[in-house]
Design an enzyme around this catalytic site. Structure first.
Site, PDB file in Angstrom:
ATOM      1  N   GLY A  10       0.805  -1.219   0.000  1.00  0.00           N
ATOM      2  CA  GLY A  10       0.000   0.000   0.000  1.00  0.00           C
ATOM      3  C   GLY A  10       0.834   1.262   0.000  1.00  0.00           C
ATOM      4  O   GLY A  10       0.407   2.308  -0.512  1.00  0.00           O
ATOM      5  N   ASN A  11       2.054   1.199   0.549  1.00  0.00           N
ATOM      6  CA  ASN A  11       2.922   2.380   0.563  1.00  0.00           C
ATOM      7  C   ASN A  11       3.382   2.783  -0.825  1.00  0.00           C
ATOM      8  O   ASN A  11       3.821   3.919  -1.026  1.00  0.00           O
ATOM      9  CB  ASN A  11       4.140   2.123   1.457  1.00  0.00           C
ATOM     10  CG  ASN A  11       3.797   2.229   2.930  1.00  0.00           C
ATOM     11  OD1 ASN A  11       3.085   3.126   3.349  1.00  0.00           O
ATOM     12  ND2 ASN A  11       4.287   1.287   3.724  1.00  0.00           N
ATOM     13  N   LYS A 127      -0.904  -6.044  13.887  1.00  0.00           N
ATOM     14  CA  LYS A 127      -0.801  -5.491  12.532  1.00  0.00           C
ATOM     15  C   LYS A 127      -0.906  -3.973  12.589  1.00  0.00           C
ATOM     16  O   LYS A 127      -1.954  -3.427  12.961  1.00  0.00           O
ATOM     17  CB  LYS A 127      -1.910  -6.055  11.650  1.00  0.00           C
ATOM     18  CG  LYS A 127      -1.907  -5.539  10.215  1.00  0.00           C
ATOM     19  CD  LYS A 127      -0.793  -6.147   9.404  1.00  0.00           C
ATOM     20  CE  LYS A 127      -0.923  -5.789   7.928  1.00  0.00           C
ATOM     21  NZ  LYS A 127       0.205  -6.323   7.146  1.00  0.00           N
ATOM     22  N   LYS A 273       7.340 -12.548   4.720  1.00  0.00           N
ATOM     23  CA  LYS A 273       7.408 -12.626   3.262  1.00  0.00           C
ATOM     24  C   LYS A 273       8.143 -13.888   2.814  1.00  0.00           C
ATOM     25  O   LYS A 273       7.699 -14.598   1.902  1.00  0.00           O
ATOM     26  CB  LYS A 273       8.096 -11.379   2.699  1.00  0.00           C
ATOM     27  CG  LYS A 273       7.382 -10.078   3.031  1.00  0.00           C
ATOM     28  CD  LYS A 273       8.116  -8.880   2.459  1.00  0.00           C
ATOM     29  CE  LYS A 273       7.533  -7.569   2.982  1.00  0.00           C
ATOM     30  NZ  LYS A 273       6.105  -7.400   2.687  1.00  0.00           N
TER      31      LYS A 273
END
Length: 312
Positions: A10-11, A127, A273
């Site tokens: 989103g960044n 989160k 990730k």
């Protein structure tokens, strides 16, 4: 065309200076990379994060809660940002593809993702969403709104919300049908809208699902050949930030699992990730990459990024 799932943060779309949810120039740059991937012979399936955007929207919803009989919930904010980001990306992709003389279907799919309401994440929200705030403001928001606030990456404090593991993507079959028609699909925004079943009926639940785990689940479910998780850096490293820092290029599954078990990847940074990539390859994925958005085409050509492969 061979498919590739590209998970965008989103960044990559968020203007930190102005605080706007979406920055037109940043949207344009993201879409340029997606078009380049398409032109290089791959069919992109796009997932995207929404941390800054959902945090902004949630803040606005909390601020204006007195105006409404029913408050806007976090799962609804995830849905709103899915639609907003999907719309902006679809519009810009359409413009860029047409400018190149390419006509292909593009579809943004608001996606529901089933979670377990008994997931331990609901007991310990971790989160981060929304903007960074000071310690004083964190205390005020805790006192006034009951927000759970925690430190994030030594840069300040942010609101912490539950992040349960995704169990099932409810729109997986329609998404697969669109891919079969060679459509560029944008889906699972923000990790998907979190839902659960109560007596067989879907209910929303307040959470933000990690988009990398949902991306991995989607890639496994639909047997997408390649997975790229985009970050701010081109590669993953061993001994990051130390004098003996080592860039990781192409790794076998065994090598990746060994490095992960040795604790080389932080739980708050590359750990989730790499875990998602390992899980994807273990369950039939061909190639998984971590790299920057700018290097996606080069990564697919074997010239950039950190790759985990299935022994090919």
């Amino acid at each position: 065309m061979e498919s590739v799932l590209i998970a965008i943060g989103g960044n990559a779309l968020y203007n930190k200076q102005s605080g706007d949810n979406l920055n037109p120039r940043m949207v344009q740059a993201v879409c340029q990379k997606i078009v380049q991937v398409y032109q290089s012979g791959y069919l992109p399936v796009i997932t995207f994060g929404n941390g800054p955007q959902v945090g902004n929207l949630l803040d606005m919803a909390e601020t204006s809660a007195r105006l409404f009989e029913n408050p806007v919930t976090l799962d609804t904010c995830v849905s709103w940002t899915q639609g907003e980001i999907g719309y902006w990306l679809t519009r810009e992709l359409n413009r860029q593809l047409l400018s190149q003389g390419i006509e292909t279907p593009i579809m943004a799919v608001n996606t529901l993702v089933e979670v377990d309401p008994a997931d331990p994440a609901f007991q310990k929200p971790t989160k981060p969403v929304g903007r960074f705030i000071s310690a004083d403001e964190a205390q005020r928001l805790y006192d006034e709104r009951g927000w759970i606030i925690g430190p994030d990456a030594n840069r300040g404090y942010r609101r912490m919300v539950p992040s349960p593991r995704p169990l099932r993507i409810l729109e997986a079959d329609p998404i697969q049908a669109l891919i079969a028609q060679q459509a560029i699909v944008l889906c699972c925004g923000g990790g998907g809208i979190p839902v659960y079943r109560k007596e067989g009926v879907l209910q929303g639940i307040e959470a933000v699902i990690d988009k990398d785990f949902t991306s991995c689940l989607l890639a496994k479910t639909l047997k997408i050949e390649n997975l790229i998780i985009c970050t701010e850096v081109e590669n993953v490293y061993l001994n990051f930030g130390q004098p003996n820092q080592q860039t990781l290029g192409r790794l076998s599954l065994d090598e990746a699992e060994r490095y992960f078990a040795e604790g080389h990847f932080g739980a708050g940074s590359m750990g989730p990730k790499v875990a998602a990539m390992i899980d994807y390859v273990k369950h039939g994925g061909k190639r998984a990459f971590i790299t920057s958005l700018e290097k996606t085409v080069e990564a697919l050509a074997g010239q950039a990024g950190t790759e985990i492969h299935a022994g090919i």
